[in-house]
Design a protein around this motif. Structure first.
Motif, mmCIF file in Angstrom:
data_model
loop_
_atom_site.group_PDB
_atom_site.id
_atom_site.type_symbol
_atom_site.label_atom_id
_atom_site.label_comp_id
_atom_site.label_asym_id
_atom_site.label_seq_id
_atom_site.Cartn_x
_atom_site.Cartn_y
_atom_site.Cartn_z
ATOM 1 N N SER A 87 0.652 -1.171 -0.158
ATOM 2 C CA SER A 87 0.216 0.040 -0.200
ATOM 3 C C SER A 87 1.545 1.514 -0.215
ATOM 4 N N CYS A 88 0.034 2.212 0.237
ATOM 5 C CA CYS A 88 1.330 3.407 -0.217
ATOM 6 C C CYS A 88 1.237 4.119 1.276
ATOM 7 N N THR A 89 0.576 3.562 1.802
ATOM 8 C CA THR A 89 0.218 3.538 3.564
ATOM 9 C C THR A 89 2.124 3.043 3.885
ATOM 10 N N ASP A 110 3.889 12.462 -1.024
ATOM 11 C CA ASP A 110 2.663 10.983 -0.435
ATOM 12 C C ASP A 110 1.743 12.375 -1.639
ATOM 13 N N ALA A 117 0.148 9.691 -3.786
ATOM 14 C CA ALA A 117 -0.848 8.672 -3.955
ATOM 15 C C ALA A 117 -1.947 9.053 -5.427
ATOM 16 N N GLN A 118 -1.609 10.416 -4.940
ATOM 17 C CA GLN A 118 -3.277 10.661 -6.045
ATOM 18 C C GLN A 118 -2.239 11.407 -7.522
ATOM 19 N N SER A 166 -0.336 5.042 -4.475
ATOM 20 C CA SER A 166 -1.123 3.932 -4.275
ATOM 21 C C SER A 166 -2.070 3.745 -5.507
ATOM 22 N N TYR A 201 -11.877 15.111 2.912
ATOM 23 C CA TYR A 201 -10.843 14.777 4.564
ATOM 24 C C TYR A 201 -11.740 15.763 5.590
ATOM 25 N N LYS A 226 -7.609 4.653 -6.660
ATOM 26 C CA LYS A 226 -7.103 5.707 -7.576
ATOM 27 C C LYS A 226 -6.780 6.021 -9.022
#
Ligand SMILES: *Cc1c(COP(=O)(O)O)cnc(C)c1O
Length: 376
Positions: free
Chosen positions: A55-57, A153, A155-156, A177, A321, A182
């Motif tokens: 994962s990106c996490t 980050d 991710a997107q 991610s 968020y 995504k």
């Protein structure tokens, strides 16, 4: 009419690749498909080294370890971001220092960074919201001056650029991610980009449970063992096989998303006369990877009403968020500064349906509902 917010897109080739991976008889990480997707990302976006993760996490957690963040460190990042951006550094015991967003984009406000730097600051984490680049030249000048690591980050942000530099390749470390929400997906999945060679060897070790197994498999050492901290951050070949099918189709996926995004913008731009902040702004230094189409409503109340109206017409929209500085986990640890722009994005941002199989006429329909809402 029923239009979901998101619908996963698959190319049809995923299952063929997965069958190949099964036939290969090697399903753990770091097989043929893992090397293939890493190679594709590196050659296409110029990253020096990438490693596929679950994962990106996970990738962000690796970044936190590699950057040497500990309980004596401070890490600056936007409050308007996903939990994982902060959690990766909170896991190392770091103090999170939140910077406000820009007025015109949800990205961090580079002009507010320097005032937050202390002798304990180690890292600036940038998050490219909706795949739109942060103001990286400004951020790099500040990071260099204070000897800070930049973690992206991203991710997107696949296939998106700051000037001519691919996002994810700019900071010393970056994270993508491939979560099903995504642009390019593998269900769950992520990738760490190691753009500074000094982190490369340790990154492999951290990803392999703190062992030097990767070197062992390359024949560089004759036995492997425990040499550092780490975890099981690598993804299986099944994930990599799925992902390769998506990366092979990236150009078409991106073309369709960008076409949808442009229709949204064209059909709604008349509303800018009365509502100048309604549509997303793309700074001149940034490209658009059409990860998301969002509106900025004039108030929380207006957003609630617009969401209800869209829902009434069968269109699922969603906010995003909740500012992390006000979260139940971090509010009492936050230093108390108000972050009004972050709060504004929390209250007023509304995301519209965006997925490959969305039809152009669906976008027309959604835009008509929105136009009627504002013109009534
Ligand atoms: C999706 C996302 C993540 C988490 O990605 P996973 O692959 O689900 O771990 C982190 N940060 C941002 C900004 C995201 O959008």
């Amino acid at each position: 009419m029923k239009i979901p917010f998101n619908k996963t897109y698959t190319t049809g080739q995923e299952i063929v690749n997965i069958s190949k991976a099964i036939a290969n008889g090697k399903l753990a990480g770091d097989g043929e498909f893992t090397f293939a997707v890493q190679q594709m990302m590196e050659s296409r976006f110029g990253m020096d080294k990438t490693l596929l993760t679950t994962s990106c996490t996970d990738a962000l957690e690796m970044c936190a370890i590699l950057a040497g963040v500990d309980s004596d460190s401070e890490v600056i990042m936007p409050s308007y971001t996903f939990v994982s951006t902060a959690n990766a550094f909170a896991l190392r015991g770091a103090k999170i220092v939140f910077v406000d967003s820009e007025e015109n984009t949800p990205n961090l406000d580079a002009d507010k960074l320097e005032a937050l730097i202390t002798p304990k600051t180690k890292v600036i984490v940038v998050m490219h919201y909706a795949g739109i680049a942060c103001d990286m030249d400004k951020i790099e000048v500040i990071a260099k001056k204070h000897n800070l690591v930049i973690v992206e980050d991203a991710a997107q942000a696949i296939d998106s650029y700051y000037k001519d530099r691919p996002l994810g390749s700019i900071g010393q470390l970056g994270a993508f991610s491939f979560h099903e929400t995504k642009n390019i997906i593998s269900g769950e999945g992520g990738m760490i980009c190691i753009n500074d060679v000094k982190y490369q060897k340790r990154a492999e070790i951290i990803r392999e449970k703190g062992t030097n197994r990767a070197q062992f498999f390359r024949g560089e050492i004759d036995k492997y063992g425990w040499v550092d901290i780490g975890s099981s951050f690598l993804a299986s070949e099944i994930i990599a096989a799925f992902l390769k099918a998506q990366l092979d189709e990236m150009e078409n996926i991106q073309k369709k998303r960008i076409a949808l995004w442009n229709i949204y913008y064209d059909k709604l731009k008349n509303l800018l006369v009365k509502h100048p902040n309604l549509l997303p702004r793309i700074p001149s230094y940034a490209t658009n990877n059409a990860h998301m189409f969002y509106l900025t409503c004039n108030s929380h109340d207006e957003r609630t009403k617009l969401m209800a109206k869209l829902n009434e017409y069968g269109v699922k929209s969603t906010f995003h968020y909740l500012s992390l500085h006000s979260s139940s986990f971090y509010a009492h640890k936050h230093d108390g500064r108000e972050l009004p722009q972050s709060d504004k994005w929390t209250d007023c941002l509304l995301r519209l349906p965006m997925f490959v199989d969305l039809r152009f006429e669906d976008v027309d329909y959604i835009c008509k509902v929105i136009t009627d809402f504002y013109n009534d």
